[in-house]
Enzyme design. Structure first.
Site, PDB file in Angstrom:
ATOM      1  N   ARG A  24      30.762 -12.664 -29.714  1.00 47.58           N
ATOM      2  CA  ARG A  24      31.606 -11.112 -29.722  1.00 47.58           C
ATOM      3  C   ARG A  24      32.474 -10.360 -29.161  1.00 47.58           C
ATOM      4  NH1 ARG A  24      32.501 -11.195 -35.648  1.00 47.58           N
ATOM      5  NH2 ARG A  24      31.864 -13.172 -36.288  1.00 47.58           N
ATOM      6  N   ARG A  28      37.010  -6.941 -32.301  1.00 49.42           N
ATOM      7  CA  ARG A  28      36.979  -5.349 -33.557  1.00 49.42           C
ATOM      8  C   ARG A  28      37.243  -3.755 -32.339  1.00 49.42           C
ATOM      9  NH1 ARG A  28      36.005  -7.129 -39.074  1.00 49.42           N
ATOM     10  NH2 ARG A  28      34.506  -6.744 -37.598  1.00 49.42           N
ATOM     11  N   ARG A  37      46.145  -6.699 -32.926  1.00 52.20           N
ATOM     12  CA  ARG A  37      45.657  -7.099 -34.871  1.00 52.20           C
ATOM     13  C   ARG A  37      46.615  -5.663 -35.921  1.00 52.20           C
ATOM     14  NH1 ARG A  37      43.808  -8.611 -38.772  1.00 52.20           N
ATOM     15  NH2 ARG A  37      41.696  -8.617 -39.422  1.00 52.20           N
ATOM     16  N   TYR A 150      28.895 -21.331 -45.284  1.00 53.56           N
ATOM     17  CA  TYR A 150      30.452 -20.951 -45.982  1.00 53.56           C
ATOM     18  C   TYR A 150      31.134 -22.077 -47.267  1.00 53.56           C
ATOM     19  CZ  TYR A 150      29.656 -16.977 -42.891  1.00 53.56           C
ATOM     20  OH  TYR A 150      29.147 -16.229 -41.742  1.00 53.56           O
TER      21      TYR A 150
HETATM   22  O1  CP3 Z   1      34.571 -12.978 -28.885  1.00 53.18           O
HETATM   23  C1  CP3 Z   1      33.686 -13.701 -29.296  1.00 53.18           C
HETATM   24  O2  CP3 Z   1      32.988 -13.930 -29.686  1.00 53.18           O
HETATM   25  C2  CP3 Z   1      34.179 -14.862 -29.637  1.00 53.18           C
HETATM   26  C3  CP3 Z   1      35.323 -14.808 -31.213  1.00 53.18           C
HETATM   27  C4  CP3 Z   1      34.213 -15.404 -32.382  1.00 53.18           C
HETATM   28  C5  CP3 Z   1      34.825 -15.593 -33.334  1.00 53.18           C
HETATM   29  N1  CP3 Z   1      34.177 -15.493 -33.937  1.00 53.18           N
HETATM   30  C6  CP3 Z   1      35.991 -13.886 -33.866  1.00 53.18           C
HETATM   31  C7  CP3 Z   1      36.259 -13.291 -35.220  1.00 53.18           C
HETATM   32  C8  CP3 Z   1      33.393 -16.069 -32.476  1.00 53.18           C
HETATM   33  C9  CP3 Z   1      32.666 -16.338 -31.018  1.00 53.18           C
HETATM   34  C10 CP3 Z   1      33.207 -16.552 -33.595  1.00 53.18           C
HETATM   35  C11 CP3 Z   1      32.592 -16.899 -34.209  1.00 53.18           C
HETATM   36  C12 CP3 Z   1      31.320 -16.745 -35.989  1.00 53.18           C
HETATM   37  N2  CP3 Z   1      32.730 -16.704 -36.572  1.00 53.18           N
HETATM   38  C13 CP3 Z   1      30.508 -16.721 -36.416  1.00 53.18           C
HETATM   39  C14 CP3 Z   1      29.152 -17.502 -36.094  1.00 53.18           C
HETATM   40  C15 CP3 Z   1      28.569 -15.895 -34.595  1.00 53.18           C
HETATM   41  C16 CP3 Z   1      27.959 -15.025 -35.832  1.00 53.18           C
HETATM   42  O3  CP3 Z   1      28.549 -13.702 -35.663  1.00 53.18           O
HETATM   43  O4  CP3 Z   1      27.440 -15.478 -36.470  1.00 53.18           O
HETATM   44  C17 CP3 Z   1      30.847 -16.783 -37.279  1.00 53.18           C
HETATM   45  C18 CP3 Z   1      29.084 -16.673 -38.541  1.00 53.18           C
HETATM   46  C19 CP3 Z   1      32.179 -17.055 -38.240  1.00 53.18           C
HETATM   47  C20 CP3 Z   1      32.560 -16.039 -39.124  1.00 53.18           C
HETATM   48  C21 CP3 Z   1      33.243 -14.606 -39.767  1.00 53.18           C
HETATM   49  N3  CP3 Z   1      34.754 -14.862 -38.707  1.00 53.18           N
HETATM   50  C22 CP3 Z   1      32.880 -13.821 -40.526  1.00 53.18           C
HETATM   51  C23 CP3 Z   1      31.429 -13.535 -41.033  1.00 53.18           C
HETATM   52  C24 CP3 Z   1      34.079 -13.071 -40.265  1.00 53.18           C
HETATM   53  C25 CP3 Z   1      33.865 -11.124 -40.667  1.00 53.18           C
HETATM   54  C26 CP3 Z   1      32.825 -10.987 -39.920  1.00 53.18           C
HETATM   55  C27 CP3 Z   1      33.746  -9.390 -39.166  1.00 53.18           C
HETATM   56  O5  CP3 Z   1      32.788 -10.195 -37.688  1.00 53.18           O
HETATM   57  O6  CP3 Z   1      34.973  -9.232 -38.906  1.00 53.18           O
HETATM   58  C28 CP3 Z   1      34.768 -13.669 -39.262  1.00 53.18           C
HETATM   59  C29 CP3 Z   1      36.497 -12.950 -38.514  1.00 53.18           C
HETATM   60  C30 CP3 Z   1      35.922 -12.468 -37.623  1.00 53.18           C
HETATM   61  N4  CP3 Z   1      35.625 -13.505 -36.207  1.00 53.18           N
HETATM   62  C31 CP3 Z   1      36.492 -11.418 -36.562  1.00 53.18           C
HETATM   63  C32 CP3 Z   1      36.480 -12.052 -35.193  1.00 53.18           C
HETATM   64  C33 CP3 Z   1      37.048 -10.868 -33.959  1.00 53.18           C
HETATM   65  C34 CP3 Z   1      36.740 -10.511 -36.645  1.00 53.18           C
HETATM   66  C35 CP3 Z   1      38.585 -10.657 -38.263  1.00 53.18           C
HETATM   67  C36 CP3 Z   1      39.255  -9.245 -37.851  1.00 53.18           C
HETATM   68  O7  CP3 Z   1      40.152  -8.612 -36.458  1.00 53.18           O
HETATM   69  O8  CP3 Z   1      39.212  -8.462 -38.879  1.00 53.18           O
END
Ligand code: CP3
Length: 342
Positions: A24, A28, A37, A150
């Site tokens: 990540r 954000r 965003r 999911y």
């Molecule tokens: O920087 C990075 O790591 C690359 C981008 C990345 C995202 N999601 C972008 C994202 C990666 C590698 C992921 C993987 C991901 N997505 C996982 C596995 C990693 C982990 O955290 O365990 C999971 C479980 C998801 C599913 C997911 N996507 C969730 C649970 C959420 C919402 C929770 C949150 O942190 O916002 C997302 C949305 C998401 N994916 C965002 C980002 C930057 C936030 C979206 C926003 O900008 O509102």
């Protein structure tokens, strides 16, 4: 040009310092991400190669990390199944038509990966062209269990009741769903590799919810199938959280590097997976909320436990949290480089 440190470490070769990147790292906590965003929805950012590439590159320039991670999401691959994926404001992902039965599984549309997520491959090509040679791009996908959780629950979950019930009450449907996800995931990762990803990470973020015997019976064969189907020669990082009791099984499923979360000492985790694979981790992401002098002892402890052995990639034990100050993240990257210089 020698191989980039992250690639050397993934192959357990010596490096001049411990390479570091952060799960990540694109997201954000970065003001430049929040600015984008404010104008675009998450899925729109992820599906537009130009903006997805821009977000991928943001932390590389700002932090000096040793790898870029593709800006995408583990759930992009489920959208073409027709389950109604949405990223709802403030709630994280929602799946409007969760898959809970044999009949639901039978209804899933097969995924034609090339046409469904071709935008991801285009992002990889754009990023690859823009990155300095010393910074490899990490592609990624969710592992079948975490993605299935999911799809079955309809969103995030605490206890995985519906997922565990489907496994036990309809094992044939469960295995069909996992096979379908594993096939799509392997094609998705191979597409990223063909487009230029130098390393891939498989996120099994929530697999720690399982008993070891359930992992063996319901998950391991599918994760192993994904890893076995990947283009040879590309290092694979296999990551999960809450996995202290599952580490030997994760290793059995495959991967050149096993991700460790912060609930296990790095040296104990490395012994559990075996010294003939690499490890990635494992600072508690919450540590970065406090100033650098407060997390320096934990960073030193992790490096001491790795003891300069080839095959350690420094990372957090899970992703950067939204309220993390950017200066703390930058301080961590510099600290790892300075303390590990050999
Ligand atoms: O920087 C990075 O790591 C690359 C981008 C990345 C995202 N999601 C972008 C994202 C990666 C590698 C992921 C993987 C991901 N997505 C996982 C596995 C990693 C982990 O955290 O365990 C999971 C479980 C998801 C599913 C997911 N996507 C969730 C649970 C959420 C919402 C929770 C949150 O942190 O916002 C997302 C949305 C998401 N994916 C965002 C980002 C930057 C936030 C979206 C926003 O900008 O509102």
């Amino acid at each position: 040009m020698p191989d980039p440190p992250l690639l050397l470490a993934a192959r357990r070769r010596p490096t001049p310092f411990t390479p570091v990147w952060l799960m990540r790292q694109a997201g954000r906590y970065l003001p430049e991400y929040r600015a984008l965003r404010a104008r675009h929805a998450f899925l729109e950012l992820a599906k537009t190669p130009q903006t997805a590439a821009e977000v991928t590159l943001q932390p590389v320039e700002r932090l000096g990390v040793d790898a870029a991670i593709l800006f995408a999401d583990i759930l992009l691959i489920v959208e073409p199944l027709g389950v109604g994926l949405e990223f709802a404001k403030g709630e994280g992902p929602v799946i409007h038509r969760p898959v809970r039965s044999e009949a639901d599984v039978a209804r899933l549309a097969p995924v034609d990966v090339a046409s469904a997520v071709g935008f991801v491959f285009e992002t990889v090509r754009l990023v690859k062209r823009a990155l300095p040679l010393r910074v490899p791009l990490i592609g990624f996908a969710g592992a079948p269990f975490t993605v299935a959780s999911y799809v079955v629950e309809g969103g995030p979950s605490r206890d995985y009741l519906a997922t565990k019930r489907l496994m036990r009450e309809a094992p044939n449907a469960w295995h069909r769903l996992m096979t379908l996800l594993a096939d799509a995931t392997a094609a998705y990762l191979n597409g990223q590799i063909a487009a230029g990803a130098a390393v891939v990470q498989l996120f099994d973020s929530w697999v720690g919810a399982l008993a070891p015997d359930d992992y063996r019976a319901f998950v391991l064969p599918h994760t192993r199938a994904v890893i076995a189907a990947l283009t040879p020669g590309t290092p694979v990082i296999h990551f999960g959280t809450g996995t202290a009791g599952l580490l030997p099984l994760l290793r059995e499923a495959g991967g050149d590097v096993i991700g460790l979360d912060w609930r296990v000492d790095l040296d104990a985790g490395w012994r559990a997976v075996g010294e003939d694979v690499g490890v990635q981790g494992n600072l508690d992401p919450v540590a970065l909320l406090s100033p650098p002098e407060t997390f320096e002892p934990a960073v030193r402890s992790i490096l001491r436990r790795a003891a300069g052995r080839p095959g350690h990639i420094f990372n957090l034990g899970h992703g950067v949290l939204e309220s993390t100050p950017v200066e703390h993240v930058k301080a961590l990257v510099d600290m790892v480089h300075e303390l590990s210089a050999r």
